[in-house]
Design an enzyme around this catalytic site. Structure first.
Site, short mmCIF file in Angstrom:
data_model
loop_
_atom_site.label_atom_id
_atom_site.label_comp_id
_atom_site.label_asym_id
_atom_site.label_seq_id
_atom_site.Cartn_x
_atom_site.Cartn_y
_atom_site.Cartn_z
N ASP A 58 0.76 -1.20 -0.03
CA ASP A 58 -0.09 -0.04 0.03
C ASP A 58 0.97 1.38 -0.19
O ASP A 58 0.39 2.17 0.06
CB ASP A 58 -0.86 -0.06 1.20
CG ASP A 58 -0.34 -0.14 2.73
OD1 ASP A 58 1.10 -0.60 2.55
OD2 ASP A 58 -0.88 0.25 3.68
N GLU A 96 10.72 -3.77 12.98
CA GLU A 96 11.57 -3.28 12.22
C GLU A 96 13.15 -3.19 13.28
O GLU A 96 13.94 -3.56 12.75
CB GLU A 96 11.51 -1.71 11.68
CG GLU A 96 10.30 -1.62 10.65
CD GLU A 96 8.94 -1.35 10.98
OE1 GLU A 96 8.88 -1.70 12.52
OE2 GLU A 96 8.03 -1.05 10.49
C1 UGA Z 1 2.89 -0.52 9.54
C2 UGA Z 1 4.32 -0.78 8.78
O1 UGA Z 1 4.47 -0.21 7.66
C3 UGA Z 1 4.17 -2.16 8.16
O2 UGA Z 1 5.21 -2.59 7.64
C4 UGA Z 1 4.20 -3.31 9.45
O3 UGA Z 1 4.02 -4.45 8.95
C5 UGA Z 1 2.96 -3.07 10.21
O4 UGA Z 1 2.75 -1.33 10.44
C6 UGA Z 1 2.52 -3.61 11.37
O5 UGA Z 1 1.69 -2.95 12.22
O6 UGA Z 1 2.86 -5.02 11.43
P1 UGA Z 1 0.59 -0.60 8.41
O7 UGA Z 1 0.05 0.20 7.14
O8 UGA Z 1 -0.14 -0.30 9.71
O9 UGA Z 1 1.98 -0.56 8.38
O10 UGA Z 1 0.16 -2.00 7.85
P2 UGA Z 1 -0.58 -2.79 6.57
O11 UGA Z 1 -0.11 -1.73 5.44
O12 UGA Z 1 -2.02 -2.87 6.73
O13 UGA Z 1 0.28 -4.08 6.38
C7 UGA Z 1 1.61 -4.16 6.06
C8 UGA Z 1 1.70 -5.22 4.91
O14 UGA Z 1 1.25 -6.57 5.44
C9 UGA Z 1 1.01 -4.87 3.53
O15 UGA Z 1 1.73 -5.10 2.60
C10 UGA Z 1 -0.22 -5.77 3.96
O16 UGA Z 1 -0.65 -6.04 2.53
C11 UGA Z 1 0.34 -6.95 4.65
N1 UGA Z 1 -0.58 -7.67 5.47
C12 UGA Z 1 -1.36 -6.85 6.31
C13 UGA Z 1 -0.88 -9.04 5.46
O17 UGA Z 1 -0.09 -9.75 4.68
N2 UGA Z 1 -1.71 -9.64 6.17
C14 UGA Z 1 -2.67 -8.83 6.88
O18 UGA Z 1 -3.52 -9.59 7.64
C15 UGA Z 1 -2.43 -7.56 6.96
MN MN Z 2 0.55 0.26 5.19
#
Ligand code: UGA
Ligand code: MN
Length: 304
Positions: free
Chosen positions: A168, A254
């Protein structure tokens, strides 16, 4: 006697049309040319005396690991990301689905992405699918395992750089130029994150000495997943470095990972000593599906 006059008259009548057709044809050709002009420019040929430019094959491969999960915006996010990554030379996209199997949607998308792709999958255990818990831990680890496996029998390892590219975020092409020269672990600012317009490593005399952040400044590495890259060498020489579920809080993944492979003193600042934002932690608004019918009403089934 009539025909020469008629001929001249006809010429006068036709000339403006002929000119118009010529102009239209030319502008069509211009339109056809436009994308070619917009394509990445090749370097101008070097003067005979200059050192030869490194062959493209010598560029380290960038491995971009993207965890992704099924939701209404998934295809839109991956389409946008593919459109960026396709423009980067020598980039290998490692897409890891958070799912029990490879989905047809993602399979089709990566097949048509127009760049080298490895498509993996691993489901997040249900107990970890809760708000407030770190995301994509298992998926990033699957990407790391694949990378180590791919290179363990290839001594000496090919030059490479690993980057975690969430589906995203927004990535400038310049970011990939910056990370390509990573020797061990490189860092740079990230926009729209941590409750501020940006977070960044603070650099003095070419070294990282602290963090500009509005959120948990106590983090050893106060940096988002999109703010660093790691050389393949470092990944291979630290075979146990992984993302951990146990004891890991959201936002600490991280730091927990970087602690295993480097120190703050060792970090290589990129993006003009960490003064340029080349990646944004954009988050997609939750889609409004309030009017979506409970049962399928349309006469066709459309993948969105
Ligand atoms: C923040 C950080 O930028 C992420 O790198 C981190 O993984 C995340 O927090 C976290 O809390 O662990 P955020 O925008 O809140 O990011 O998280 P998302 O963008 O919703 O998820 C990060 C990535 O993991 C995305 O590529 C998303 O597609 C993937 N994801 C998310 C999954 O593969 N499974 C899930 O259930 C949720
Ligand atoms: Mn994100």
């Amino acid at each position: 006697m009539k025909s020469p006059l008629l001929g001249r008259f006809a010429l006068l009548l036709l000339l403006p049309w002929a000119l118009l057709v010529a102009v239209v044809l030319d502008s069509e050709r211009g339109r056809a040319r436009a994308p070619r002009l917009a394509a990445p420019r090749r370097p101008a040929p070097l003067p005979a005396a200059a050192a030869p430019a490194p062959a493209p094959a010598a560029l380290p491969t960038i491995y971009a690991i993207t965890p992704t999960y099924s939701r209404p915006v998934q295809k839109a996010e991956l389409t946008r990301l593919a459109n960026t990554l396709r423009q980067v030379a020598r980039l290998h996209w490692v897409v890891v689905e958070d799912a029990a199997g490879r989905s047809p949607l993602v399979s089709r998308l990566v097949a048509g992405a127009g760049l080298p792709v490895t498509h993996l999958h691993v489901p997040t255990p249900r107990r970890y699918k809760r708000p407030g818990l770190p995301r994509a831990t298992e998926q990033r680890n699957a990407g790391l395992a694949w990378l180590r496996q791919r290179h363990q029998h290839l001594p000496p390892p090919q030059p490479g750089v690993l980057f975690f590219a969430d589906d995203d975020n927004t990535y400038s092409l310049e970011l990939f130029q910056e990370m390509r020269t990573t020797r061990k672990v490189s860092v740079w600012p990230v926009g729209l994150v941590g409750g501020r317009r940006y977070e960044r490593p603070i650099v003095e005399n070419g070294r990282v000495v602290g963090w500009y952040t509005g959120w948990r400044p106590d983090r050893p590495f106060a940096i988002d997943m999109a703010g660093f890259a790691v050389s393949l060498q470092v990944i291979l020489s630290h075979p146990k470095a992984v993302f951990k579920r146990r004891g890991s809080q959201p936002g600490m993944q991280e730091s927990d990972f970087l602690k295993q492979i480097t120190t703050v003193e060792e970090l290589e600042p990129k993006a003009n000593n960490c003064t340029k934002v080349l990646v944004w932690h954009t988050r997609t608004e939750k889609v409004n599906l309030a009017n979506e019918p409970k049962y399928h009403l349309d006469t066709v089934n459309i993948e969105v």
